[in-house]
Design an enzyme around this catalytic site. Structure first.
Site, PDB file in Angstrom:
ATOM      1  N   GLU A  61       0.833  -1.215   0.000  1.00  0.00           N
ATOM      2  CA  GLU A  61       0.000   0.000   0.000  1.00  0.00           C
ATOM      3  C   GLU A  61       0.866   1.263   0.000  1.00  0.00           C
ATOM      4  O   GLU A  61       0.538   2.237  -0.686  1.00  0.00           O
ATOM      5  CB  GLU A  61      -0.930   0.019   1.228  1.00  0.00           C
ATOM      6  CG  GLU A  61      -1.910  -1.126   1.279  1.00  0.00           C
ATOM      7  CD  GLU A  61      -1.395  -2.342   2.041  1.00  0.00           C
ATOM      8  OE1 GLU A  61      -2.218  -3.207   2.365  1.00  0.00           O
ATOM      9  OE2 GLU A  61      -0.176  -2.431   2.316  1.00  0.00           O
ATOM     10  N   CYS A  93      -0.190   1.816   6.930  1.00  0.00           N
ATOM     11  CA  CYS A  93      -0.711   1.935   5.570  1.00  0.00           C
ATOM     12  C   CYS A  93      -2.062   2.640   5.553  1.00  0.00           C
ATOM     13  O   CYS A  93      -2.346   3.411   4.633  1.00  0.00           O
ATOM     14  CB  CYS A  93      -0.796   0.566   4.921  1.00  0.00           C
ATOM     15  SG  CYS A  93       0.851  -0.141   4.602  1.00  0.00           S
TER      16      CYS A  93
END
Length: 167
Positions: A61, A93
């Site tokens: 991510e 993330c």
């Protein structure tokens, strides 16, 4: 929780395939895709934790978010975009997703399922703060949809965490 569309499931399955590619190259089995509402892919990120040697912050991510930031995409494009993650984004993330300006998260494996697959202990489990909880504190709403099709999401992880390659 809203119902995933066929497009959501197709892009999530693509993230699962990319997670398998990350594993095949010697990295952890995670991947993320950022796409417009029409399915146009803006960025892909494959975990670079492992042989790629990018380090502990090289989550899929994080890499996908950095790619759309580097591309200089306008805020309105990012707010309308979705990140498709093979697994539930960790707290780091989730914060990056918010600060990137993405408006939606769709993920496969839950954090709980990942911990089970990893046979994680409290010393190796990391932060136990669900992405939904992190994003619920966001100044702008971020829709979270998941976990979804976890059996498919788990395929890239089977045998990985006990194989000695999990680093």
């Amino acid at each position: 929780m809203s119902t995933p569309s066929d497009l959501d499931l197709a892009l999530l399955r693509r993230a699962f395939r990319l997670a398998g590619e990350a594993r095949a190259r010697g990295d952890r089995p995670f991947a993320a895709i950022i796409a417009r509402a029409d399915g146009t892919i803006l960025a892909e990120g494959l975990s670079a934790q492992g042989r790629s040697g990018r380090g502990t912050l090289a989550h899929s991510e994080m890499l996908a978010c950095q790619a759309v930031i580097d591309a200089g995409l306008p805020r309105e494009v990012l707010r309308a975009a979705t990140i498709y993650s093979s697994a539930e984004p960790c707290a780091m993330c989730a914060a990056a997703i918010f600060y990137t300006g993405l408006g939606r998260v769709v993920y496969g494996l839950s954090a709980e399922a990942i911990l089970h697959l990893r046979n994680a202990s409290p010393a190796t489990a990391g932060l136990s703060l669900p992405c939904r909880t992190v994003l619920a504190t966001a100044a702008e709403p971020v829709e979270v949809l998941g976990p979804l099709i976890e059996a498919e999401a788990a395929v890239a992880h089977h045998g990985y965490w006990n194989s000695g390659s999990s680093g």
